[in-house]
Design a protein around this motif. Structure first.
Motif, PDB file in Angstrom:
ATOM      1  N   VAL A 267       0.896  -0.950   0.318  1.00 52.33           N
ATOM      2  CA  VAL A 267       0.193  -0.117  -0.221  1.00 52.33           C
ATOM      3  C   VAL A 267       0.847   1.073  -0.339  1.00 52.33           C
ATOM      4  O   VAL A 267       2.092   1.198   0.804  1.00 52.33           O
ATOM      5  CB  VAL A 267      -1.060   0.192   0.348  1.00 52.33           C
ATOM      6  CG1 VAL A 267      -1.710   1.281   1.545  1.00 52.33           C
ATOM      7  CG2 VAL A 267      -1.796  -1.972   1.632  1.00 52.33           C
ATOM      8  N   PRO A 268       0.154   1.590  -1.043  1.00 54.98           N
ATOM      9  CA  PRO A 268       1.776   2.861  -0.665  1.00 54.98           C
ATOM     10  C   PRO A 268       1.555   4.195   0.336  1.00 54.98           C
ATOM     11  O   PRO A 268       0.054   4.184   0.666  1.00 54.98           O
ATOM     12  CB  PRO A 268       1.001   3.748  -2.603  1.00 54.98           C
ATOM     13  CG  PRO A 268      -0.176   3.683  -2.717  1.00 54.98           C
ATOM     14  CD  PRO A 268       0.036   2.103  -1.865  1.00 54.98           C
ATOM     15  N   TYR A 269       2.479   4.765   0.905  1.00 60.28           N
ATOM     16  CA  TYR A 269       1.845   5.950   2.421  1.00 60.28           C
ATOM     17  C   TYR A 269       2.352   6.820   2.019  1.00 60.28           C
ATOM     18  O   TYR A 269       3.192   7.867   0.207  1.00 60.28           O
ATOM     19  CB  TYR A 269       3.009   4.769   3.193  1.00 60.28           C
ATOM     20  CG  TYR A 269       4.186   5.068   2.779  1.00 60.28           C
ATOM     21  CD1 TYR A 269       5.383   6.405   2.414  1.00 60.28           C
ATOM     22  CD2 TYR A 269       5.027   4.432   2.051  1.00 60.28           C
ATOM     23  CE1 TYR A 269       6.818   6.109   2.775  1.00 60.28           C
ATOM     24  CE2 TYR A 269       6.340   3.738   1.338  1.00 60.28           C
ATOM     25  CZ  TYR A 269       7.185   5.221   1.427  1.00 60.28           C
ATOM     26  OH  TYR A 269       8.568   5.184   1.740  1.00 60.28           O
ATOM     27  N   ALA A 270       1.902   8.105   2.436  1.00 62.29           N
ATOM     28  CA  ALA A 270       2.282   9.505   2.283  1.00 62.29           C
ATOM     29  C   ALA A 270       3.846   9.440   2.751  1.00 62.29           C
ATOM     30  O   ALA A 270       4.724   8.997   3.943  1.00 62.29           O
ATOM     31  CB  ALA A 270       1.340  10.844   3.096  1.00 62.29           C
ATOM     32  N   GLN A 271       4.664  10.637   2.467  1.00 60.65           N
ATOM     33  CA  GLN A 271       5.946  10.606   2.136  1.00 60.65           C
ATOM     34  C   GLN A 271       5.616  11.903   3.726  1.00 60.65           C
ATOM     35  O   GLN A 271       5.152  13.012   3.771  1.00 60.65           O
ATOM     36  CB  GLN A 271       6.702  11.485   1.518  1.00 60.65           C
ATOM     37  CG  GLN A 271       7.351  11.128   0.291  1.00 60.65           C
ATOM     38  CD  GLN A 271       8.339  11.808  -0.596  1.00 60.65           C
ATOM     39  OE1 GLN A 271       8.066  12.803  -0.993  1.00 60.65           O
ATOM     40  NE2 GLN A 271       8.229  10.988  -2.080  1.00 60.65           N
ATOM     41  N   PRO A 272       6.608  11.450   5.001  1.00 60.62           N
ATOM     42  CA  PRO A 272       6.968  12.456   6.108  1.00 60.62           C
ATOM     43  C   PRO A 272       7.205  13.211   5.587  1.00 60.62           C
ATOM     44  O   PRO A 272       7.949  14.247   4.821  1.00 60.62           O
ATOM     45  CB  PRO A 272       7.270  11.952   6.872  1.00 60.62           C
ATOM     46  CG  PRO A 272       8.473  11.046   5.709  1.00 60.62           C
ATOM     47  CD  PRO A 272       7.714  10.772   4.980  1.00 60.62           C
ATOM     48  N   GLN A 273       6.592  14.588   6.528  1.00 56.33           N
ATOM     49  CA  GLN A 273       7.274  16.220   6.458  1.00 56.33           C
ATOM     50  C   GLN A 273       8.084  16.358   6.895  1.00 56.33           C
ATOM     51  O   GLN A 273       8.975  15.810   7.498  1.00 56.33           O
ATOM     52  CB  GLN A 273       5.367  17.161   6.664  1.00 56.33           C
ATOM     53  CG  GLN A 273       4.528  17.415   5.689  1.00 56.33           C
ATOM     54  CD  GLN A 273       4.129  17.737   4.179  1.00 56.33           C
ATOM     55  OE1 GLN A 273       5.508  18.852   4.690  1.00 56.33           O
ATOM     56  NE2 GLN A 273       3.917  17.205   4.470  1.00 56.33           N
ATOM     57  N   PRO A 274       8.731  17.200   6.955  1.00 59.90           N
ATOM     58  CA  PRO A 274      10.294  17.805   7.429  1.00 59.90           C
ATOM     59  C   PRO A 274      10.231  18.543   8.271  1.00 59.90           C
ATOM     60  O   PRO A 274       9.380  18.888   8.392  1.00 59.90           O
ATOM     61  CB  PRO A 274      11.320  18.458   6.147  1.00 59.90           C
ATOM     62  CG  PRO A 274      10.802  18.862   5.058  1.00 59.90           C
ATOM     63  CD  PRO A 274       8.424  18.095   5.032  1.00 59.90           C
ATOM     64  N   TYR A 275      10.794  17.888   9.288  1.00 58.96           N
ATOM     65  CA  TYR A 275      11.102  18.495  10.784  1.00 58.96           C
ATOM     66  C   TYR A 275      12.167  20.170  10.347  1.00 58.96           C
ATOM     67  O   TYR A 275      13.137  19.586  10.481  1.00 58.96           O
ATOM     68  CB  TYR A 275      11.135  17.523  11.154  1.00 58.96           C
ATOM     69  CG  TYR A 275      11.202  18.115  12.822  1.00 58.96           C
ATOM     70  CD1 TYR A 275      10.337  18.477  13.060  1.00 58.96           C
ATOM     71  CD2 TYR A 275      12.107  18.075  13.739  1.00 58.96           C
ATOM     72  CE1 TYR A 275      10.568  18.478  15.058  1.00 58.96           C
ATOM     73  CE2 TYR A 275      12.666  18.542  14.641  1.00 58.96           C
ATOM     74  CZ  TYR A 275      11.848  19.435  15.896  1.00 58.96           C
ATOM     75  OH  TYR A 275      11.951  19.519  16.742  1.00 58.96           O
ATOM     76  N   TYR A 276      11.327  20.182  10.979  1.00 59.11           N
ATOM     77  CA  TYR A 276      12.589  22.071  11.324  1.00 59.11           C
ATOM     78  C   TYR A 276      12.345  22.360  12.926  1.00 59.11           C
ATOM     79  O   TYR A 276      11.479  23.114  13.166  1.00 59.11           O
ATOM     80  CB  TYR A 276      12.007  23.197  10.724  1.00 59.11           C
ATOM     81  CG  TYR A 276      12.487  22.370   9.558  1.00 59.11           C
ATOM     82  CD1 TYR A 276      13.726  22.667   8.096  1.00 59.11           C
ATOM     83  CD2 TYR A 276      10.790  22.582   8.066  1.00 59.11           C
ATOM     84  CE1 TYR A 276      13.552  21.870   7.090  1.00 59.11           C
ATOM     85  CE2 TYR A 276      10.937  21.784   5.975  1.00 59.11           C
ATOM     86  CZ  TYR A 276      12.377  21.885   6.128  1.00 59.11           C
ATOM     87  OH  TYR A 276      12.782  21.334   4.860  1.00 59.11           O
ATOM     88  N   PRO A 277      13.293  21.652  13.663  1.00 64.07           N
ATOM     89  CA  PRO A 277      13.402  21.909  14.724  1.00 64.07           C
ATOM     90  C   PRO A 277      13.399  23.561  15.486  1.00 64.07           C
ATOM     91  O   PRO A 277      13.847  24.637  14.692  1.00 64.07           O
ATOM     92  CB  PRO A 277      14.471  21.077  15.716  1.00 64.07           C
ATOM     93  CG  PRO A 277      15.249  21.764  14.370  1.00 64.07           C
ATOM     94  CD  PRO A 277      14.174  21.176  13.608  1.00 64.07           C
ATOM     95  N   VAL A 278      12.600  24.500  16.661  1.00 63.30           N
ATOM     96  CA  VAL A 278      12.854  25.489  16.173  1.00 63.30           C
ATOM     97  C   VAL A 278      13.945  26.182  17.656  1.00 63.30           C
ATOM     98  O   VAL A 278      14.607  25.335  18.118  1.00 63.30           O
ATOM     99  CB  VAL A 278      11.644  25.744  17.531  1.00 63.30           C
ATOM    100  CG1 VAL A 278      11.538  27.214  18.067  1.00 63.30           C
ATOM    101  CG2 VAL A 278      10.311  25.230  17.350  1.00 63.30           C
ATOM    102  N   PRO A 279      14.226  27.015  16.552  1.00 62.59           N
ATOM    103  CA  PRO A 279      15.830  27.554  17.151  1.00 62.59           C
ATOM    104  C   PRO A 279      15.759  27.892  18.827  1.00 62.59           C
ATOM    105  O   PRO A 279      14.998  28.093  18.788  1.00 62.59           O
ATOM    106  CB  PRO A 279      15.936  28.664  16.129  1.00 62.59           C
ATOM    107  CG  PRO A 279      14.608  29.296  15.363  1.00 62.59           C
ATOM    108  CD  PRO A 279      13.931  27.732  15.333  1.00 62.59           C
ATOM    109  N   TYR A 280      16.837  27.430  19.156  1.00 58.82           N
ATOM    110  CA  TYR A 280      16.786  27.617  20.375  1.00 58.82           C
ATOM    111  C   TYR A 280      17.186  29.568  20.852  1.00 58.82           C
ATOM    112  O   TYR A 280      17.901  29.803  20.270  1.00 58.82           O
ATOM    113  CB  TYR A 280      18.071  26.730  20.768  1.00 58.82           C
ATOM    114  CG  TYR A 280      18.328  27.009  22.741  1.00 58.82           C
ATOM    115  CD1 TYR A 280      17.341  26.759  23.444  1.00 58.82           C
ATOM    116  CD2 TYR A 280      19.179  27.464  23.215  1.00 58.82           C
ATOM    117  CE1 TYR A 280      17.858  26.930  25.148  1.00 58.82           C
ATOM    118  CE2 TYR A 280      19.336  28.262  24.427  1.00 58.82           C
ATOM    119  CZ  TYR A 280      18.400  27.417  25.317  1.00 58.82           C
ATOM    120  OH  TYR A 280      18.771  28.344  26.662  1.00 58.82           O
TER     121      TYR A 280
END
Length: 253
Positions: free
Chosen positions: A66-79
């Motif tokens: 079953v095809p799956y949706a690609q995960p969205q890229p994660y951009y951490p909140v800058p400290y």
């Protein structure tokens, strides 16, 4: 139109549209997966009838997966470094400098001061003042045998009717109560004569456990001068308080 559906071929058999999926460039993904033996490619890029959504949303891999949706890229909140305000200046407590303490020097009392401040020796002080000997008892180093007020009262009763002492006799009597050196109670040797300041001798008589009597040659059994208070220290000597007046030979009763 090269992109036609299978429905067109079956609905119009007289048309030239082929029902073979492999000959139809516009096939669905289901055709390829339903008939693996066909020559239909499962690659969406080779199908001109695929939409952009098919190419970007789905990933085609092994058949049956079953095809799956690609995960969205994660951009951490800058400290962000928190802000800490600088500390307030610390006020150093004030401690006043300590005040130095100088204990008072012990006040030194002379023989004359001790005799004239009371303690049942007022009549001796009066006699010393009348003889002009107060300054004598403020200096030097000496021993004084000091008769009490009762001793003088008793002597006055015994000598009632006799003429009063002259100033020279009074001075001689007072000097008979003085030793020109300081002697404590233990320095008084029993059964020995001691030279007094008037040039005459008195006798140290010991009785009982630790009783001492300072006898003049004019004393008798009624007027035995017993030392009742010993070793009263002064700046210029020692005082021994006696119960009777010491009488020289010329004042014998």
């Amino acid at each position: 139109n090269p992109c036609h559906s299978k429905t067109d071929a079956f609905a119009n058999p007289s048309s030239n549209v082929s029902t073979d999926p492999s000959s139809n460039p516009c096939h669905s993904k289901t055709d390829a997966f339903a008939n693996p033996s066909s020559n239909v490619s499962t690659d969406p890029s080779s199908n001109p009838c695929h939409s952009k959504t098919d190419a970007t949303t789905y990933t085609f891999s092994t058949p049956g997966v079953v095809p799956y949706a690609q995960p969205q890229p994660y951009y951490p909140v800058p400290y962000v470094q928190p802000y800490y305000p600088p500390p307030l200046p610390y006020a150093q407590p004030y401690y006043p400098p300590p005040i130095p303490y100088y204990p008072p020097e012990p006040q030194c009392h002379t023989i004359a001061d001790i005799v004239c401040r009371g303690n049942e020796l007022e009549k001796l002080c009066e006699a010393v003042g009348r003889a002009g000997m107060l300054e004598r008892f403020r200096g030097g180093s000496k021993t004084l045998f000091a008769p009490t007020n009762d001793a003088f009262d008793f002597l006055l009763r015994l000598t009632e009717g006799r003429p009063d002492l002259t100033p020279d006799q009074l001075v001689n009597l007072l000097l008979f109560h003085e030793v020109p050196v300081a002697k404590t109670y233990q320095d008084l040797p029993c059964d020995e004569w001691i030279l007094m300041s008037n040039g005459e001798y008195s006798f140290v008589y010991c009785r009982g456990y630790d009783d001492k009597y300072q006898l003049g040659q004019g004393n008798n059994q009624l007027t035995e001068p017993k030392i009742i208070l010993k070793d009263v220290h002064a700046c210029n000597g020692v005082i021994h308080v006696i119960s009777h007046v010491m009488l020289p030979k010329w004042l014998a009763l």
